[in-house]
Design an enzyme around this catalytic site. Structure first.
Site, PDB file in Angstrom:
ATOM      1  N   ASP A   7       0.909  -1.213   0.025  1.00 51.85           N
ATOM      2  CA  ASP A   7      -0.123  -0.042   0.030  1.00 51.85           C
ATOM      3  C   ASP A   7       0.784   1.250   0.101  1.00 51.85           C
ATOM      4  O   ASP A   7       2.116   1.333  -0.456  1.00 51.85           O
ATOM      5  CB  ASP A   7      -0.814  -0.005   1.218  1.00 51.85           C
ATOM      6  CG  ASP A   7      -2.251   0.564   0.963  1.00 51.85           C
ATOM      7  OD1 ASP A   7      -2.225   1.671   0.828  1.00 51.85           O
ATOM      8  OD2 ASP A   7      -3.327  -0.031   0.884  1.00 51.85           O
ATOM      9  N   HIS A  63      -3.808   5.831   3.944  1.00 52.97           N
ATOM     10  CA  HIS A  63      -4.388   4.610   3.424  1.00 52.97           C
ATOM     11  C   HIS A  63      -3.904   3.231   3.772  1.00 52.97           C
ATOM     12  O   HIS A  63      -4.716   2.302   4.556  1.00 52.97           O
ATOM     13  CB  HIS A  63      -4.745   4.500   1.826  1.00 52.97           C
ATOM     14  CG  HIS A  63      -5.516   3.634   1.252  1.00 52.97           C
ATOM     15  ND1 HIS A  63      -5.005   2.337   0.716  1.00 52.97           N
ATOM     16  CD2 HIS A  63      -6.686   3.784   0.903  1.00 52.97           C
ATOM     17  CE1 HIS A  63      -6.092   1.649   0.325  1.00 52.97           C
ATOM     18  NE2 HIS A  63      -7.176   2.557   0.335  1.00 52.97           N
ATOM     19  N   SER A 243     -11.358  -1.192  -0.098  1.00 53.10           N
ATOM     20  CA  SER A 243      -9.975  -1.198   0.705  1.00 53.10           C
ATOM     21  C   SER A 243     -10.043  -1.526   2.156  1.00 53.10           C
ATOM     22  O   SER A 243      -9.083  -2.241   2.631  1.00 53.10           O
ATOM     23  CB  SER A 243      -9.568   0.292   0.202  1.00 53.10           C
ATOM     24  OG  SER A 243      -9.051   0.440  -1.007  1.00 53.10           O
TER      25      SER A 243
END
Length: 267
Positions: A7, A63, A243
């Site tokens: 990520d 994220h 996600s």
């Protein structure tokens, strides 16, 4: 059990995750500035940042940190949240830029690194509608040693059919989630129904119209709406998306691996 988060990086110092961050013992106990385990990466003590080519792991997007917390935030510490498997170790692998974009060559290098370092589960909250033989081959190699989990995407698109009434002119499989050896994760809303933003497989997990040369499908659905998790700087934030559903599945599967290993030892 090691879960690789491929990520934007991770805040490895977050108090609700730090104790669960994987450590490469050969590098941690070796001489600084040397490739002590001869894997081609110097000082990769807690993983590797393929964007900046460094073992210093940070997250300027948030994220990756959020996904890591969903998979394995610490439990029983009276802080914030608990991950799907609070006993798992998170292996941070930075393959995405701070703006959330990336390229296939970097992603492939991250996949290869995760497998070389012994990851049991790869959590990939990333995706593209472009096909890539190189990516498929890299994932095929990884599949021999790990469980692969990926997000189906958040565009409300159907994997199998065109929907011109909604502006979708052709089937739109998201990769790597659509590959048949990758567990593609769709997102559910709080009600349990498919979240409106989630890409979806209208043929279900056990059938595909794509033929034997492709076999594209998404296999699973998991909560992905308003999921609370950790955020860089010791903070917490609620986000929605496939996600978020992806690391929830990855963490849960790591728990199953862990329970199987414990059971084998007891036998």
């Amino acid at each position: 059990v090691k879960v690789a988060i491929l990520d934007t990086g991770i805040d490895i110092a977050h108090p609700d995750l730090a104790a669960n961050v994987w450590t490469n013992a050969a590098e941690a106990e070796g001489e600084e500035g040397y490739d002590n385990d001869n894997n081609g990466f110097k000082n990769d003590i807690h993983g590797w940042d393929f964007i900046n080519q460094t073992g210093t792991i940070r997250d300027f997007n948030g994220h990756g940190t959020h996904c890591a917390g969903i998979a394995a935030a610490i439990g029983d510490n009276r802080l914030g949240v608990v991950g799907a498997n609070p006993d798992a170790l998170i292996m941070p692998i930075t393959i995405m830029q701070s703006d959330g974009t990336g390229d296939l060559a970097t992603i492939i290098r991250g996949i290869d690194y995760a497998i070389a370092m012994g990851a049991d589960v790869l959590s990939m909250s990333i995706g593209t509608y472009a096909t890539s033989l190189a990516l498929e081959q890299a994932l095929g190699r990884a599949y021999q040693n790990a469980i692969l989990v990926a997000a189906a995407g958040n565009d409300g698109c159907c994997l199998n059919h065109a929907h011109p009434e909604r502006g979708q002119k052709e089937p739109m499989p998201m990769f790597p989630a659509a590959y048949n050896f990758v567990l593609g994760v769709q997102a559910s809303a709080a009600s349990g129904a498919m979240a409106g933003f989630s890409n979806y497989d209208d043929n279900g997990a056990f059938f595909t119209e794509w033929g034997e040369d492709k076999l594209y499908n998404y296999e699973l659905r998991a909560p992905g709406a308003s999921i609370m998790s950790i955020w860089p700087g010791g903070k917490y934030r609620s986000l929605s998306g496939t996600s978020m559903a992806c690391p929830l599945v990855a963490g849960a599967l790591s728990r199953l691996i862990q329970c199987k290993e414990i059971g084998s030892k007891e036998e």
